[in-house]
Design a protein around this motif. Structure first.
Motif: not given
Length: 283
Positions: A178, A183, A187-188, A190-192, A195
């Motif tokens: 990412g 990214e 983003s790293l 909260f998106r990577y 999860p």
């Protein structure tokens, strides 16, 4: 296909886990009572003189009546909504604060980690009830302020594990990929990374909810949480203490409802821990 198989295996594990199923059924019953409280309760929780004052439990008044002639059963039923509202709002606030601080500390490290870790340790080392009392004193009495106070002193229990998990994940290949694609740090995180922390968060939330409910109940018991004529169980316990010798049902039934609900959350949390976090299985 793999996702479907994983979901199927998780459902099977839930059905086979005794703690999870008992806790789930208990909380399902509490949720149904909260949703249909107006249909279940024979009287309004503020309705006075529906019967004689201090009437003992009977066929007409299952849980008896209080010093104002209010139906205790109706008030206990109405109190379920307050308890679930406290659990939901408290967990949401604690998650937002704890997860955000944990992600920031674990991802950026260096002086940011040192500053926020110091705040986390400071919050962690002060007795929660004492700190919550101080916060409520500043904010003022009331159930909402009590929930905010409990959340402000409980978020550290989420920040520490999330920080540790983030530190172990930020150097993984999928995060580096990412980064290579440009990214942003947000983003790293909260998106990577987030999860991959969610399964542990589910376990932590289910295990901490009973403490949130009990802490808020304690503040209500001390007169700093819900105020009359609220049907809050903590407030009911506080008022019932004055009549424990002559009308014990004023405290007994709200106490049983509180124990029943907390037991449900505890059993559900232990079951989820066994299912979602194999490294922390109950012995």
């Amino acid at each position: 296909m793999r996702d479907r198989e994983k979901v199927r295996e998780t459902l099977q594990a839930c059905l086979k886990n005794g703690n999870f199923m008992v806790g789930f059924l208990i909380l399902l019953s509490v949720l149904l009572v909260a949703l249909f409280s107006e249909q279940i309760a024979p009287y309004g929780y503020t309705e006075q003189l529906v019967g004689g004052k201090f009437s003992p439990p009977s066929a007409e008044f299952w849980f008896g009546t209080d010093e104002l002639g209010r139906d205790v059963f109706s008030r206990v039923v109405a109190g379920t909504r307050i308890t679930l509202w406290v659990a939901f709002i408290g967990a949401t606030l604690e998650l937002v604060l704890g997860v955000t601080v944990g992600l920031i500390c674990g991802y950026f490290g260096k002086w940011i980690d040192r500053v926020f870790s110091f705040l986390t340790d400071l919050t962690w080392c002060i007795p929660g009830t004492i700190l919550a009392l101080a916060v409520v004193t500043l904010l003022g009495k009331g159930l909402t302020n009590s929930v905010i106070a409990i959340s402000l002193v409980s978020w550290a229990s989420y920040a520490r594990p999330v920080r540790a998990k983030t530190m172990s994940l930020k150097n993984m290949a999928f995060v580096e990929t990412g980064t290579a694609f440009g990214e942003s740090s947000f983003s790293l995180m909260f998106r990577y990374i987030l999860p991959n922390v969610v399964p542990s968060l589910i376990v932590m939330v289910s295990m901490s909810l009973p403490a949130t409910i009990l802490s808020t109940t304690t503040l209500s018991f001390l007169g700093l949480g819900s105020q009359a004529p609220s049907p809050d169980w903590g407030l009911a316990l506080s008022k019932g203490i004055d009549y424990i010798g002559t009308a014990p049902w004023l405290s007994v039934f709200p106490g049983i409802a509180l124990v029943y609900t907390v037991l449900g959350f505890n059993l559900l949390g232990e079951g989820l821990r066994d299912i979602l976090d194999p490294h922390m299985k109950s012995q």
